[in-house]
Structure formats: C-alpha cells, structure tokens
Scaffold this active site. Structure first.
Site, PDB file in Angstrom:
ATOM      1  N   TYR A   1       0.855  -1.196   0.000  1.00  0.00           N
ATOM      2  CA  TYR A   1       0.000   0.000   0.000  1.00  0.00           C
ATOM      3  C   TYR A   1       0.886   1.238   0.000  1.00  0.00           C
ATOM      4  O   TYR A   1       1.779   1.373   0.846  1.00  0.00           O
ATOM      5  CB  TYR A   1      -0.905   0.008   1.236  1.00  0.00           C
ATOM      6  CG  TYR A   1      -1.795   1.216   1.334  1.00  0.00           C
ATOM      7  CD1 TYR A   1      -2.870   1.388   0.472  1.00  0.00           C
ATOM      8  CD2 TYR A   1      -1.555   2.201   2.288  1.00  0.00           C
ATOM      9  CE1 TYR A   1      -3.698   2.503   0.564  1.00  0.00           C
ATOM     10  CE2 TYR A   1      -2.369   3.315   2.396  1.00  0.00           C
ATOM     11  CZ  TYR A   1      -3.436   3.465   1.528  1.00  0.00           C
ATOM     12  OH  TYR A   1      -4.242   4.572   1.616  1.00  0.00           O
TER      13      TYR A   1
ATOM     14  N   ASP B   1       9.426   2.787  -0.471  1.00  0.00           N
ATOM     15  CA  ASP B   1       8.404   3.482   0.306  1.00  0.00           C
ATOM     16  C   ASP B   1       8.662   3.198   1.787  1.00  0.00           C
ATOM     17  O   ASP B   1       8.277   2.163   2.320  1.00  0.00           O
ATOM     18  CB  ASP B   1       7.019   2.988  -0.108  1.00  0.00           C
ATOM     19  CG  ASP B   1       5.902   3.663   0.675  1.00  0.00           C
ATOM     20  OD1 ASP B   1       6.200   4.414   1.629  1.00  0.00           O
ATOM     21  OD2 ASP B   1       4.724   3.425   0.347  1.00  0.00           O
TER      22      ASP B   1
ATOM     23  N   LYS C   1       5.185   9.675   8.730  1.00  0.00           N
ATOM     24  CA  LYS C   1       5.115   9.207  10.106  1.00  0.00           C
ATOM     25  C   LYS C   1       6.139   9.863  11.037  1.00  0.00           C
ATOM     26  O   LYS C   1       5.920  10.956  11.530  1.00  0.00           O
ATOM     27  CB  LYS C   1       5.293   7.685  10.157  1.00  0.00           C
ATOM     28  CG  LYS C   1       4.454   6.888   9.169  1.00  0.00           C
ATOM     29  CD  LYS C   1       3.001   6.824   9.519  1.00  0.00           C
ATOM     30  CE  LYS C   1       2.235   5.903   8.595  1.00  0.00           C
ATOM     31  NZ  LYS C   1       0.800   5.923   8.816  1.00  0.00           N
TER      32      LYS C   1
END
Length: 444
Positions: free
Chosen positions: A150, A251, A279
């Site tokens: 994802y 990623d 994050k």
C-alpha cells in the site's frame, strides 16, 4: 460530553459522526468494519496509553499507525511544538526548521544515496510525487508495484493494494485491477503488478516490459498485508530493475527511522534511487517527504521541469516535531535495541499463548513492527501476499475484541502491523500477554 442514557460516549459519537462523515470516520480502518463493534473515540494519549471518551485507559499498539516511536505526548516533542507555535502555524514561505530537518534526514540517510529532500504533507503525497519524478526523469509512463503493498490513495497506486483493501483476487502477471471505485481502468493500466518476495516474477516482468517502466515502488518491509519481510533473493531482484533503466523507489513512509536510524533500507542494505518518508519525520504531525540523489531530485521544480507544490509543506510545527523526534532517536540509539527486545518477547509470548490454547498462529516481526497472523504458516512464517490472505479473519476479530475488552488496543485489522514504542515496558508486556492468554482461551 454526556449522554442521556447508559450508551457509551464513543458509541454515541460514532452515531453522530455517521450523520456528517462517510462511515463516521476519516480513514476507513478506524470504523472497525472487519472486527465488529464500534470504534473508540480518543480523548487523550500519553506514553503507551490512550484514554477514550468514556474515560477507559487503553494500552496502545497502533501508535497513530507508526509515528509515535517515542510514545504519545513525548515531553520533548510537545515542548518543541509549543515553542514553534509561539511563532505561528504556517507561513507559506521558507523557514529555518525545514532546512534543519532536511539536513538531518540527509545526514542519516546519505549512505543510502540521499542528497536532496523535498517535504510534503502526507505519505500519499510523497509516493505520488516520487512517481511523477521518476516518470519525468525516464520519460516512461508505466510503474510496477507489488500485490498487497500500500502506497497511499493516489489513483495509480490503488491497484492490488493492501490493508483494508486486501482481497484474494487472482490476476495474471502484470495485470492490474483498481482496488477502488473511481479509479479509471485506463489509469490503472499504467500500473503493472508483480508478487512480493517472488524474484522470478519480477525478473520476468522486467524482461517483458522493462522498456516501458519508469519505476518500481515497494515497501522494504510490508506493513499493509501484515508484516512481510523481504528475502535476500527478492532484494537482489529489486536492484536488478536498474538494468532496464527503471528507478527503484523504497516506500519508507512506515519503516523510515523506525527499523533503524537509517530506516529499513539501511538495515537491509537496500540502495534505492528514491526514498519516501512520513510518520516519524513529523513526530505525529501531518508530514511526508521524498528524497534521493541530487541528479534525480534536481529535476523537481523550481530546479527542474517536474512540478510539485504544497502550501503547508515544511510547516514549522511538523518540522519542529520531526526535529525533536529524530534528535531523541539519534541521541539514544539504544532505544532501537530496547524496541527490538520488547517486540521479540511479545512475539514469543503470543506464540506460546496461542500454542497453549491450540490456536493456529504465525507471528512475523522485525524491529518494532509485528503481525500475529491467525493461521499455521507452511514454513513457519508468512512471506507472501497470498499466504497472508489465508489468515482466519474471523478468529482474529474474536481475539481482537477479547483483547479490547481487557484494555489492549490492537490494530483493528488482521492485515496491519502493530507498532511498539519506547514507552512500552515490562508492565505493558506482562499486561498484554496475560490478556492474550485469556483471549486465546476464549477462542479455543
């Protein structure tokens, strides 16, 4: 807030939210759709704990989906944001903190080839921007992603995506199907799909279509099909994509600065062309970034022809939180060893509790990330998307609800990683494993 009956406040808030927000939440997995019940609305957070609107204290293993590596409401991060707040929330102009944070990111990831960084406001923005850059640099239109990885909700990335979109649908080599309504098939066709941890499939795809491919994007450690750890053979195949002129994009929105000070790439010896982050580099505030070699990044506007912009990019609050978080991690590298020990002990304890109750369980973990797959994995660990999809989601949902009743707040999906923070200690580990033993006994 109070209610006129004995209805829990979180339940009442959820009912109100459904009247004004699609599904009552602002991100789908929060709705508890795959585990049952209603979401807990959170009033405050501190250390390893959340307090919900009803005043119940919950031991948290979500950590805002990863950024809270130091624990919630960390004093150093809070003070840095408070100080920045005195000067304003957003300028729409450069500020010193974004320079300082960019310098810090480059310092920590230079061995992975990072020389330039551009800040954005989310992981989705970071991956979307990195792919646009790859297309601009190579002049090619197609990209490759891996089934179950994802990378945010940009149209071209909602193809065979993981987490709440995880399905068992089968597709042929390179075939792509949108994972969401509203994604045109014509756009999805620009995204080719291969299998994570299948080096032969990637090699074959690149041999067949490599001349069309601008970039291969991947999660170094997958967190959205549950935790999947790459094999050495797969990592070697990833590095071979450059033989076909494609860029390699790691990623690290989830893993960046969580699995080590150099992220998953540093820990696993990966040398990508571009890395995306989120994050942790915002310390819990909205943030994203992408970076890489100067020769690639200098193609980004205003230095080059690839356009990308953002009004709130590099805002002083997020930069201050990121600087404080990375500064603490750099000053206390022993925190990573602490996180690793806790997570390994948690994995061992969960497996022992499940075995005692006769419940099939396979636990994948690396660093401070862990997924407890409710299945008996064929080789002792889950390695692929297809294997993850075989998990017993009904068993997980029952176990999740039993844990929550005991005050342990696990990720509300079988196909998510949980995250351990520096605020988790022996008391939290014992509480968790005691709850797990009772929860598995209920499942039995």
């Amino acid at each position: 807030m109070t209610t006129s009956s004995s209805q829990p406040i979180s339940e009442a808030l959820f009912a109100r939210a459904r009247q004004v927000t699609p599904g009552g939440v602002n991100s789908p997995v929060r709705a508890f759709g795959s585990v049952g019940g209603h979401p807990h609305f959170i009033a405050s957070a501190d250390g390893a704990y959340l307090t919900n609107a009803d005043g119940q204290r919950l031991l948290d293993y979500i950590g805002s989906w990863g950024p809270m590596i130091l624990g919630h409401n960390h004093p150093g991060v809070r003070e840095a944001v408070a100080e920045a707040l005195q000067g304003g929330t957003s300028f729409g102009a450069p500020n010193e903190r974004e320079v300082l944070l960019a310098e810090k990111v480059v310092e920590l990831t230079r061995e992975q080839g990072v020389e330039r960084v551009r800040f954005v406001n989310s992981g989705t923005e970071a991956t979307m921007s990195a792919l646009r850059l790859a297309r601009g640099v190579t002049g090619r239109s197609h990209i490759v992603k891996f089934r179950g990885n994802y990378h945010g909700h940009a149209d071209g990335l909602l193809v065979e995506a993981g987490s709440g979109l995880l399905t068992t649908a089968e597709g042929g080599l390179g075939e792509a199907a949108p994972s969401s309504a509203g994604v045109p098939q014509e756009y999805a066709a620009l995204t080719l799909v291969s299998e994570y941890n299948d080096p032969a499939a990637l090699d074959t795809l690149m041999q067949q279509r490599g001349h069309d491919i601008a970039a291969v994007i991947f999660e170094p450690v997958v967190g959205n099909s549950g935790v999947l750890i790459p094999t050495p053979e797969f990592l070697a195949a990833l590095h071979r994509v450059r033989d076909h002129g494609a860029l390699l994009i790691a990623d690290e929105v989830m893993t960046g600065f969580r699995l080590s000070l150099q992220g998953a790439c540093g820990r696993l010896g990966i040398q990508p062309d571009l890395i995306t982050w989120g994050k942790i580099i915002g310390g819990g505030l909205p943030v994203g970034a992408y970076g890489g070699r100067a020769e690639v990044m200098e193609n980004v506007s205003p230095s080059g022809p690839v356009y990308q912009a953002g009004t709130l990019s590099g805002n002083p609050l997020a930069m201050a939180a990121g600087l404080a978080t990375l500064g603490e991690l750099q000053a206390k590298p022993e925190l990573y060893e602490q996180l690793e020990r806790y997570t390994a002990a948690l994995a061992d304890g969960l497996k022992a509790a499940a075995q005692e109750a006769g419940v099939p369980l396979s636990v994948n973990h690396i660093g401070s990330m862990l997924t407890a797959f409710h299945q008996e994995a064929p080789h002792g660990s889950v390695q692929t998307y297809q294997q993850a999809a075989r998990s017993d989601t009904a068993a997980f949902a029952g176990w999740f609800r039993a844990m929550l009743r005991q005050g342990v707040y696990w990720a509300p999906s079988q196909f998510e990683s949980i995250f351990v923070s520096a605020a988790h200690g022996d008391a939290e580990l014992n509480l968790t494993l005691d709850a797990a033993r009772r929860a598995y006994a209920e499942l039995k």
